[in-house]
Design a protein around this motif. Structure first.
Motif, PDB file in Angstrom:
ATOM      1  N   VAL A 132       1.019  -0.973  -0.132  1.00 21.99           N
ATOM      2  CA  VAL A 132       0.036  -0.019   0.030  1.00 21.99           C
ATOM      3  C   VAL A 132       0.819   1.296   0.000  1.00 21.99           C
ATOM      4  N   LEU A 133       1.831   1.062   0.693  1.00 21.22           N
ATOM      5  CA  LEU A 133       2.816   2.417   0.677  1.00 21.22           C
ATOM      6  C   LEU A 133       3.358   2.873  -0.554  1.00 21.22           C
ATOM      7  N   THR A 134       3.915   1.486  -1.165  1.00 16.88           N
ATOM      8  CA  THR A 134       4.459   1.672  -2.479  1.00 16.88           C
ATOM      9  C   THR A 134       3.529   2.160  -3.592  1.00 16.88           C
ATOM     10  N   LEU A 135       2.330   1.641  -3.490  1.00 15.75           N
ATOM     11  CA  LEU A 135       1.371   2.017  -4.354  1.00 15.75           C
ATOM     12  C   LEU A 135       0.743   3.715  -4.282  1.00 15.75           C
ATOM     13  N   LEU A 136       1.059   3.838  -3.009  1.00 19.34           N
ATOM     14  CA  LEU A 136       0.637   5.185  -2.815  1.00 19.34           C
ATOM     15  C   LEU A 136       1.893   6.339  -3.312  1.00 19.34           C
ATOM     16  N   ARG A 137       2.863   5.961  -3.154  1.00 13.26           N
ATOM     17  CA  ARG A 137       4.147   6.749  -3.426  1.00 13.26           C
ATOM     18  C   ARG A 137       4.148   6.594  -5.067  1.00 13.26           C
ATOM     19  N   GLN A 138       3.512   5.611  -5.673  1.00 16.59           N
ATOM     20  CA  GLN A 138       3.264   5.731  -7.358  1.00 16.59           C
ATOM     21  C   GLN A 138       1.991   6.356  -7.787  1.00 16.59           C
ATOM     22  N   GLY A 139       1.339   6.774  -6.598  1.00 11.73           N
ATOM     23  CA  GLY A 139       0.128   7.543  -7.160  1.00 11.73           C
ATOM     24  C   GLY A 139      -1.074   6.526  -7.520  1.00 11.73           C
ATOM     25  N   SER A 140      -1.074   5.300  -7.432  1.00 11.55           N
ATOM     26  CA  SER A 140      -1.993   4.111  -7.583  1.00 11.55           C
ATOM     27  C   SER A 140      -3.085   4.090  -6.474  1.00 11.55           C
ATOM     28  N   LEU A 141      -3.806   5.384  -6.219  1.00 13.42           N
ATOM     29  CA  LEU A 141      -4.689   5.536  -4.975  1.00 13.42           C
ATOM     30  C   LEU A 141      -5.794   4.224  -5.137  1.00 13.42           C
TER      31      LEU A 141
END
Length: 99
Positions: free
Chosen positions: A43-52
């Motif tokens: 989740v942290l990685t996805l948030l960093r990638q902007g994949s909300l």
């Protein structure tokens, strides 16, 4: 832990690679009880990638209140983030009162 370190260093692709490897290991060895830990880092990685939306899906799939709150914060919705965390807060407060 290594994935979080990679994220802190700004190495998102390195974090993704570590998490892919961790997820494969967990599934291969049937350590499914560890999937929430892997998912929280994903989740942290996805948030960093902007994949909300992907982050939200994963946080809900594994019932991760802290991760859900992070998603709501990323969506500029702090009141919902607080609402998601309220049961956790009550649980911690009740535990501290009983000690």
């Amino acid at each position: 832990m290594l994935a979080r370190l990679r994220l802190a260093q700004g190495d998102v692709s390195g974090a993704v690679a570590v998490l892919d490897e961790a997820e494969a290991f967990v599934r291969r060895h049937h350590f499914v009880f560890r999937m929430p830990d892997v998912a929280a880092a994903q989740v942290l990685t996805l948030l960093r990638q902007g994949s909300l939306s992907a982050a939200a899906h994963l946080a809900h799939l594994y019932d991760l209140p802290l991760s859900q709150a992070r998603v709501y914060l990323a969506q500029s919705d702090p009141s919902t983030a607080l609402a998601v965390l309220l049961p956790c807060r009550r649980q911690v407060e009740a535990k501290s009162l009983s000690q």
